[in-house]
Design a protein around this motif. Sequence first.
Motif, mmCIF file in Angstrom:
data_model
loop_
_atom_site.group_PDB
_atom_site.id
_atom_site.type_symbol
_atom_site.label_atom_id
_atom_site.label_comp_id
_atom_site.label_asym_id
_atom_site.label_seq_id
_atom_site.Cartn_x
_atom_site.Cartn_y
_atom_site.Cartn_z
ATOM 1 N N GLY A 155 51.733 -21.483 56.222
ATOM 2 C CA GLY A 155 51.967 -20.278 56.999
ATOM 3 C C GLY A 155 53.444 -19.939 57.095
ATOM 4 O O GLY A 155 53.828 -18.772 56.978
ATOM 5 N N ALA A 156 54.285 -20.964 57.280
ATOM 6 C CA ALA A 156 55.723 -20.732 57.381
ATOM 7 C C ALA A 156 56.298 -20.216 56.068
ATOM 8 O O ALA A 156 57.117 -19.283 56.044
ATOM 9 C CB ALA A 156 56.424 -22.021 57.805
ATOM 10 N N VAL A 157 55.864 -20.821 54.949
ATOM 11 C CA VAL A 157 56.357 -20.383 53.635
ATOM 12 C C VAL A 157 55.897 -18.955 53.346
ATOM 13 O O VAL A 157 56.666 -18.123 52.838
ATOM 14 C CB VAL A 157 55.871 -21.351 52.535
ATOM 15 C CG1 VAL A 157 56.177 -20.783 51.153
ATOM 16 C CG2 VAL A 157 56.531 -22.712 52.695
ATOM 17 N N LEU A 184 58.960 -11.935 54.467
ATOM 18 C CA LEU A 184 60.175 -11.371 55.064
ATOM 19 C C LEU A 184 61.233 -11.116 54.000
ATOM 20 O O LEU A 184 61.908 -10.086 54.002
ATOM 21 C CB LEU A 184 60.707 -12.318 56.146
ATOM 22 C CG LEU A 184 59.868 -12.408 57.428
ATOM 23 C CD1 LEU A 184 60.431 -13.491 58.350
ATOM 24 C CD2 LEU A 184 59.827 -11.066 58.148
ATOM 25 N N LEU A 185 61.369 -12.077 53.071
ATOM 26 C CA LEU A 185 62.335 -11.919 51.987
ATOM 27 C C LEU A 185 61.930 -10.767 51.064
ATOM 28 O O LEU A 185 62.768 -9.956 50.641
ATOM 29 C CB LEU A 185 62.442 -13.227 51.197
ATOM 30 C CG LEU A 185 63.557 -13.325 50.162
ATOM 31 C CD1 LEU A 185 64.925 -13.151 50.816
ATOM 32 C CD2 LEU A 185 63.487 -14.665 49.439
ATOM 33 N N PHE A 186 60.637 -10.683 50.762
ATOM 34 C CA PHE A 186 60.117 -9.631 49.895
ATOM 35 C C PHE A 186 60.352 -8.254 50.518
ATOM 36 O O PHE A 186 60.811 -7.307 49.853
ATOM 37 C CB PHE A 186 58.621 -9.884 49.678
ATOM 38 C CG PHE A 186 57.965 -8.985 48.665
ATOM 39 C CD1 PHE A 186 58.631 -8.588 47.517
ATOM 40 C CD2 PHE A 186 56.670 -8.546 48.853
ATOM 41 C CE1 PHE A 186 58.033 -7.775 46.581
ATOM 42 C CE2 PHE A 186 56.053 -7.721 47.920
ATOM 43 C CZ PHE A 186 56.737 -7.331 46.786
ATOM 44 N N LEU A 187 60.067 -8.131 51.821
ATOM 45 C CA LEU A 187 60.263 -6.862 52.509
ATOM 46 C C LEU A 187 61.739 -6.467 52.564
ATOM 47 O O LEU A 187 62.099 -5.300 52.360
ATOM 48 C CB LEU A 187 59.693 -6.939 53.931
ATOM 49 C CG LEU A 187 58.170 -6.999 54.057
ATOM 50 C CD1 LEU A 187 57.778 -7.307 55.495
ATOM 51 C CD2 LEU A 187 57.531 -5.695 53.600
ATOM 52 N N ALA A 188 62.598 -7.448 52.830
ATOM 53 C CA ALA A 188 64.012 -7.157 53.029
ATOM 54 C C ALA A 188 64.733 -6.840 51.723
ATOM 55 O O ALA A 188 65.605 -5.967 51.688
ATOM 56 C CB ALA A 188 64.687 -8.332 53.729
ATOM 57 N N ASN A 213 62.834 -7.448 40.285
ATOM 58 C CA ASN A 213 63.823 -8.192 41.055
ATOM 59 C C ASN A 213 63.313 -9.505 41.633
ATOM 60 O O ASN A 213 64.020 -10.164 42.381
ATOM 61 C CB ASN A 213 64.316 -7.314 42.215
ATOM 62 C CG ASN A 213 64.972 -6.056 41.717
ATOM 63 O OD1 ASN A 213 65.716 -6.083 40.752
ATOM 64 N ND2 ASN A 213 64.677 -4.937 42.354
ATOM 65 N N ALA A 214 62.086 -9.895 41.320
ATOM 66 C CA ALA A 214 61.539 -11.079 41.978
ATOM 67 C C ALA A 214 60.851 -12.054 41.023
ATOM 68 O O ALA A 214 59.749 -12.511 41.286
ATOM 69 C CB ALA A 214 60.570 -10.655 43.072
ATOM 70 N N PRO A 215 61.467 -12.425 39.906
ATOM 71 C CA PRO A 215 60.813 -13.400 39.004
ATOM 72 C C PRO A 215 60.677 -14.768 39.639
ATOM 73 O O PRO A 215 59.778 -15.534 39.279
ATOM 74 C CB PRO A 215 61.762 -13.429 37.793
ATOM 75 C CG PRO A 215 63.087 -13.013 38.343
ATOM 76 C CD PRO A 215 62.781 -12.004 39.409
ATOM 77 N N TRP A 216 61.524 -15.092 40.607
ATOM 78 C CA TRP A 216 61.458 -16.399 41.250
ATOM 79 C C TRP A 216 60.163 -16.578 42.017
ATOM 80 O O TRP A 216 59.655 -17.701 42.137
ATOM 81 C CB TRP A 216 62.646 -16.568 42.197
ATOM 82 C CG TRP A 216 62.793 -15.463 43.191
ATOM 83 C CD1 TRP A 216 63.484 -14.302 43.025
ATOM 84 C CD2 TRP A 216 62.199 -15.379 44.485
ATOM 85 N NE1 TRP A 216 63.377 -13.506 44.146
ATOM 86 C CE2 TRP A 216 62.602 -14.136 45.055
ATOM 87 C CE3 TRP A 216 61.393 -16.235 45.234
ATOM 88 C CZ2 TRP A 216 62.202 -13.744 46.316
ATOM 89 C CZ3 TRP A 216 60.998 -15.832 46.503
ATOM 90 C CH2 TRP A 216 61.397 -14.601 47.027
ATOM 91 N N ILE A 217 59.587 -15.481 42.540
ATOM 92 C CA ILE A 217 58.320 -15.597 43.253
ATOM 93 C C ILE A 217 57.211 -15.989 42.282
ATOM 94 O O ILE A 217 56.332 -16.787 42.606
ATOM 95 C CB ILE A 217 57.970 -14.284 43.975
ATOM 96 C CG1 ILE A 217 59.041 -13.957 45.022
ATOM 97 C CG2 ILE A 217 56.606 -14.364 44.644
ATOM 98 C CD1 ILE A 217 58.763 -12.709 45.831
ATOM 99 N N VAL A 218 57.244 -15.451 41.081
ATOM 100 C CA VAL A 218 56.234 -15.790 40.080
ATOM 101 C C VAL A 218 56.279 -17.281 39.765
ATOM 102 O O VAL A 218 55.254 -17.961 39.691
ATOM 103 C CB VAL A 218 56.448 -14.958 38.800
ATOM 104 C CG1 VAL A 218 55.437 -15.363 37.734
ATOM 105 C CG2 VAL A 218 56.350 -13.488 39.104
ATOM 106 N N ILE A 219 57.489 -17.804 39.588
ATOM 107 C CA ILE A 219 57.637 -19.224 39.276
ATOM 108 C C ILE A 219 57.115 -20.081 40.425
ATOM 109 O O ILE A 219 56.371 -21.052 40.215
ATOM 110 C CB ILE A 219 59.119 -19.545 38.989
ATOM 111 C CG1 ILE A 219 59.596 -18.770 37.757
ATOM 112 C CG2 ILE A 219 59.316 -21.040 38.792
ATOM 113 C CD1 ILE A 219 61.080 -18.864 37.506
#
Length: 449
Positions: free
Chosen positions: A378-380, A386-390, A283-289
């Motif tokens: 740090g903010a990113v 938070l997005l990954f956990l949620a 569900n998270a290919p955008w994180i890889v990019i």
Amino acid sequence: MTPRTFFLATLGCAAALRLLLVFFTPALFAPDEAGHLLYIHEIAIHHVLPVQTLDGIWANNNGAEDFYHTPLYYLLLSPIYRLFWPAHAVLYVLRLTSVAFGLTTVVLIRSIVREHFPDSPWAAELAALFAAFQPVFVAVTSSVNNDALSLLLMVLVLQHLARLVRDGTSLSRLLLLSTLLSVAVYVKVSALVLFPAFLVAGVLVPARRTSDRALVLLPAACALGAILPWWVVRNQHAYGSLLALDMNWAVPTGPLYLRIIHETLWTAITFWFALGRRNEIINAPWIVILLSAVLYIVSRRLSTRWQFMSRSQRGALLLALVPLLLGFAQSLEYAINLGFSQGRYLLPGLTALSLIFGLGFAHADDPQQPPRRALAAGAVTTALWLLFLATIVAPGFAAVHVDHSVGGQTSQPAFHTGDLDTWVIHRTAATRAEDACFRTTQSRFSRRC
């Protein structure tokens, strides 16, 4: 904000994240947690070193898939286990030891960067930020497994090896490295990826004579001598191979080049995920990019700084890169021979990746410049977690089904895991009897009884 304040905030948030996972990750759902717990249980309660069955499928289904590991981690934690057993709190206490190992590793990585790159005051803090929140490292250091202590010891070896390259050889430093490397190998044999780093150090170390350079290999020779009795007396006798890798976990299929390509991509992707199950990455290919783009930018920035590095700085970076490259080579070897690979095999290279990240973003020319990039990083990082956990972790954990027919995590069906009482704390006599049928005095253990 000062670098120290930034680091303390990083460490505090990293601890909070790990504590969240310690208490909310379902029991035995973390990768291989059932096997590691059962190894500790057998030592603490039954006073035996359990033997891995050669039937890998049976071992996985019964949560007994990690008995082939070297025993030091399990021996060290067995007194803690015995103190709290049979309460379920024993699981969380052992997970907290991994948290302590992980946070100490982050401190050591920061120390390495501060020591060798003092002209970049923010490089160490950014390296610590990367290490503290690298997803697989977070998962490893919030569950029960030997990787947490193994990584701590490997970073400690790299720290002292980099000092040796900078300051030259001394008997005390060589003896310390010999001890640390021997202990690391007995915690987990994957510390072998550090051996080539000693060859690199022998080339880089300031020395007047060739014999001084050869002395750098002494710790690797001592560690090899220390582990040989375990390999010969235990592994060769029990499993018919020194490294005990013939466990029949999977049967590789398909053309070799396709397996290599597939497992290379899988290793790269799962290095950023796998808090519990392979399903999480879908569900998270955008994180890889996004992360690929960040690492590309950082690498480009670092390449421009290479020519300005001192000899000891280049040495520290090269030494850190060795276990990263060897870890990747190991993942390919597993893919070829065992049919699977995982991103956690790249964790020995965490120091190198953290160093590259820190140096790539830090400002070396103006120490007084406001830490805008550090604060932005740090903010990113916080937003991504938070997005990954949620969106991935919390829904996945909520869907976990406790299955009394499996010993630990299993991919089929998705999100099934064993229950703590049946498979570890109150392991039944019948199951232990079936385990025992694999513990014979023959030179090679039977695949099934």
